[in-house]
Design an enzyme around this catalytic site. Structure first.
Site, PDB file in Angstrom:
ATOM      1  N   SER A 130       0.835  -1.222  -0.029  1.00  0.00           N
ATOM      2  CA  SER A 130      -0.070  -0.110  -0.034  1.00  0.00           C
ATOM      3  C   SER A 130       0.615   1.438   0.147  1.00  0.00           C
ATOM      4  O   SER A 130       0.180   2.546  -0.069  1.00  0.00           O
ATOM      5  CB  SER A 130      -0.847  -0.046   1.196  1.00  0.00           C
ATOM      6  OG  SER A 130      -0.105  -0.097   2.448  1.00  0.00           O
ATOM      7  N   GLU A 173      -5.709  -0.998  -7.473  1.00  0.00           N
ATOM      8  CA  GLU A 173      -4.859  -0.212  -8.041  1.00  0.00           C
ATOM      9  C   GLU A 173      -3.633  -0.927  -8.821  1.00  0.00           C
ATOM     10  O   GLU A 173      -3.222  -2.043  -7.995  1.00  0.00           O
ATOM     11  CB  GLU A 173      -4.108   0.827  -7.086  1.00  0.00           C
ATOM     12  CG  GLU A 173      -5.087   1.703  -6.768  1.00  0.00           C
ATOM     13  CD  GLU A 173      -4.420   2.960  -5.757  1.00  0.00           C
ATOM     14  OE1 GLU A 173      -4.462   4.090  -5.985  1.00  0.00           O
ATOM     15  OE2 GLU A 173      -3.675   2.313  -4.812  1.00  0.00           O
ATOM     16  N   ASN A 207      -4.142   6.227  -1.405  1.00  0.00           N
ATOM     17  CA  ASN A 207      -3.826   6.650  -0.104  1.00  0.00           C
ATOM     18  C   ASN A 207      -3.246   7.902  -0.226  1.00  0.00           C
ATOM     19  O   ASN A 207      -3.104   8.513   0.686  1.00  0.00           O
ATOM     20  CB  ASN A 207      -2.821   5.513   0.228  1.00  0.00           C
ATOM     21  CG  ASN A 207      -3.334   4.351   0.860  1.00  0.00           C
ATOM     22  OD1 ASN A 207      -4.581   4.160   1.176  1.00  0.00           O
ATOM     23  ND2 ASN A 207      -2.855   3.089   0.765  1.00  0.00           N
TER      24      ASN A 207
END
Length: 715
Positions: free
Chosen positions: A425, A458, A496
């Site tokens: 992430s 993603e 994010n």
């Protein structure tokens, strides 16, 4: 009929007319305005042939009845009157079907949605298959609309007003057994005998009325109806916060039909449809629909994807278990999990078993199908069974050294063609691939938690990732039922990166004295599904804050959280819902338990909890930080364009769909207005609100993020 007709008529030897729906050159049957002439021509033939004893409408497609109406018809309407006329045309055709003096049966297999269900409702009886692909519903509310071809009037009279309200207000889709129980269909049969069952029904006397359950008959009466609509109206308002005008109109139109008669109901339906079609909320929701459709068609690369026959997963934790589940249940691919100990493997297997068992109990799948899907999942503590995996997805904890080690092991123990996809992430994919022997086969594939629910992934190629690797991973993501967005390999990627300043600003509001629930409620009122502080609790405070140092190192102090707030919370063993205490306290009953604010948090972070900002002021500060960062991502080409940016924000973090996503929202506000708000906030609260260069440039030139020609409204 003409050669390219979507509707063809065949009269059988038993004098049952079979009308086959098969839109030429389309995978799905979609109703278009021009089909009205074709349907009327067929109905005329049926009326003129006195030998015909019954009619069956059936699809010529292998896996769908009618998936809905062509939304482009609405986009082409110049005003509310033109959109209302579209609805009236649809109503008239459905009325002609219903008025046939012989039995008319809808034989349903696959998706029967929107205008497709309205056509089925205009038939005198409905039979559907027991196939998992068969679903029935009226999802128009999800586009800011209501059913415009009679659905608001026919459905309540068929299944009862409370069931109809639940379906139409939520867009809920029923599976075959649910539809049978509700009275929406009259029989459920195997696909192999669908046509014969429908023909048999067509040869019986026409069904003219049904007996609703006592409860539904009471609720349809004046007193019951008044109580029901009052209660549903309040519940709907609580849920939508007034952001979705379609829900209010749905209630009004259905109530009009029940209290004033069907004729008034149809008129109210058409008028409401026309007016709703012109609302900014419907335009925004339709733009999301078209954008997501385009993204799903986007191959991600011009290269031909490699074959996909099996998948490997490294790590049996929450993410690994979720990825294994969707690989088996959605993609129907064999998946093998590697973990350092058997407990991790057992956890992942149990995770899938619990989700599949829940599906069996809800009658979504049969026990045999559950067992078949579970049999696709296996586990190991070494690399046995990994030799021929096409893609290996790494889902271990965030450590660059560990992920680099995983790359080396996959290159050693797997096939030369195996793609390594990291579910990181925050860590740059280029760094993960630094020591790779085959860096062209290393890519990021970032899932969101919980994997089985969140629709977005993603896809993150680094500078050396090959086009074929991108195309293959995009193809895999789609097979997993996800909407893939290809983003650049920059810190935080896209979702994010825009989420972090939004949550940081919420933390600042707390340190300035605002109450936890006040901040969360402000953003829920704005349109987010949950507030930023609750979101941090749900993700896990320890997990959700790991990315902050990475972003801070890459982009500077605008990503700095308020001093010591994170460490103060984590040092008090507060991880959020997963350990029962975060900014909220949770009972020990699990994820669905009720939460309550823990007031002792204020002492930990040296805050008063006595702030005085309005909900609008709180929401503005958090949202404007997100918008500013989204504009930077657009300018730096972290995303391909506004389309991917809006889909990423709506599907990844729940940006209010009725606003169309951050870029659609900024276009509607005007970039000059966005700049003015940010400049005001920068004066009040500091330079972190300074509008980025891209926004200043666009405001000066009067530019928008989306092209002015509105290509989003063209399918």
């Amino acid at each position: 009929m003409e050669l390219n007709s979507a509707f063809t008529l065949n009269v059988r030897l038993d004098n049952v007319a079979v009308v086959t729906i098969d839109v030429p050159d389309e995978k799905m049957n979609i109703l278009k305005a021009e089909f009205g002439v074709q349907v009327r021509g067929i109905l005329k033939q049926i009326r003129e042939n006195k030998a015909i004893r019954g009619v069956v409408f059936i699809s010529g497609k292998p896996d769908n009845f009618i998936a809905g109406a062509d939304i482009n018809m609405i986009a082409r309407a110049k005003n509310a009157q033109e959109a209302e006329d579209l609805a009236r045309q649809g109503q008239q055709i459905m009325a002609e079907i219903y008025s046939l003096p012989i039995p008319v049966i809808a034989a349903i297999h696959g998706a029967c949605l929107g205008g497709g269900l309205e056509l089925a409702l205009a038939c005198h009886s409905r039979i559907c298959t027991d196939d998992a692909k068969t679903i029935l519903g009226l999802p128009e509310v999800q586009l800011g609309l209501l059913p415009g071809s009679g659905g608001t009037q026919r459905l309540p009279r068929l299944v009862g007003v409370s069931t109809a309200l639940e379906m139409i207000l939520s867009g809920k889709q029923l599976r075959p057994r649910q539809a049978l129980k509700a009275g929406l269909v009259d029989d459920v049969v195997p696909h192999s005998i669908l046509l014969e069952a429908a023909v048999e029904q067509a040869l019986k006397d026409r069904v003219t009325s049904r007996h609703l359950p006592v409860r539904e008959r009471i609720l349809a009466g004046p007193l019951g109806r008044s109580l029901l609509f009052n209660w549903v109206g309040k519940k709907t308002e609580q849920k939508t916060k007034g952001n979705y005008p379609a829900t209010r109109r749905i209630l009004d139109v259905i109530e009009t039909g029940l209290s004033q008669g069907a004729s008034s109901g149809y008129a109210a339906e058409a008028k409401a449809f026309g007016e709703l079609a012109m609302t900014p909320e419907s335009r925004a929701l339709r733009s999301i629909f078209f954008a997501s459709t385009e993204v799903k068609k986007d191959p991600g690369s011009d290269a031909t994807p490699a074959p996909l026959q099996s998948v490997g997963i490294l790590g049996g934790g929450l993410m690994g278990g979720g990825i294994a589940y969707v690989t088996a249940s959605k993609a129907a691919l064999p998946v093998r999990i590697k973990d350092i100990n058997p407990k991790g493997i057992n956890h992942a297997l149990q995770y899938s078993w619990q989700l599949l068992d829940q599906k069996v109990k809800r009658r979504h799948i049969k026990r045999g199908e559950c067992d078949r899907q579970l049999a696709l999942i296996s586990g190991t503590t070494d690399y046995r069974g990994f030799q021929h995996r096409d893609v290996v997805i790494e889902a271990v904890f965030e450590s660059l050294e560990l992920k680099q080690q995983m790359v080396a092991e996959v290159e050693q123990f797997c096939a030369p063609h195996t793609i390594f996809a990291s579910n990181t992430s925050s860590l740059p994919i280029g760094d993960i691939a630094t020591h790779a022997a085959r860096p062209e086969q290393v890519i990021g594939l970032h899932f969101f938690s919980p994997v089985e629910k969140m629709p977005l992934v993603e896809v993150i190629p680094h500078a050396g990732t090959s086009p074929q690797t991108v195309a293959t991973v995009v193809k895999l993501a789609k097979k997993l039922g996800k909407t893939p967005v290809v983003v650049a390999d920059k810190a935080g990627f896209y979702v994010n990166r825009i989420l972090a300043p939004y949550i940081n600003e919420a933390m600042r509001l707390l340190t300035e004295g605002e109450k936890i629930e006040h901040v969360d409620n402000a953003l829920v009122k704005f349109g987010f599904p949950v507030g930023p502080i609750q979101l941090l609790d749900e993700v896990g405070i320890d997990t959700g804050t790991k990315i902050i140092p990475v972003l801070e190192a890459s982009y500077g102090e605008r990503f700095s959280p308020p001093a010591n707030i994170v460490s103060a919370i984590l040092n008090d063993d507060r991880k959020g819902r997963k350990n029962g205490r975060g900014f909220y306290l949770y009972a020990a009953k699990g994820r669905k338990s009720k939460k309550q604010v823990d007031p002792s948090v204020y002492g930990l972070i040296h805050a008063s909890g006595e702030g005085k900002l309005s909900a609008q002021q709180c929401a503005e500060r958090c949202v404007m930080m997100m918008l500013n960062e989204a504009a930077r991502c657009f300018d730096e080409q972290v995303i391909k364009g506004a389309r991917d940016g809006d889909i990423g924000a709506v599907f990844g973090i729940g940006f209010p769909p009725f606003l169309g996503g951050p870029f659609r929202y900024m276009d509607n506000l005007g970039t000059s207005e966005v700049v003015a708000i940010l400049q005001r906030l920068a004066t009040q609260y500091g330079p972190r609100f300074t509008p980025c260069d891209a926004l200043l440039r666009m405001a000066e030139r009067g530019q928008t993020f989306w092209p002015a020609t509105e290509p989003d409204l063209v399918s």
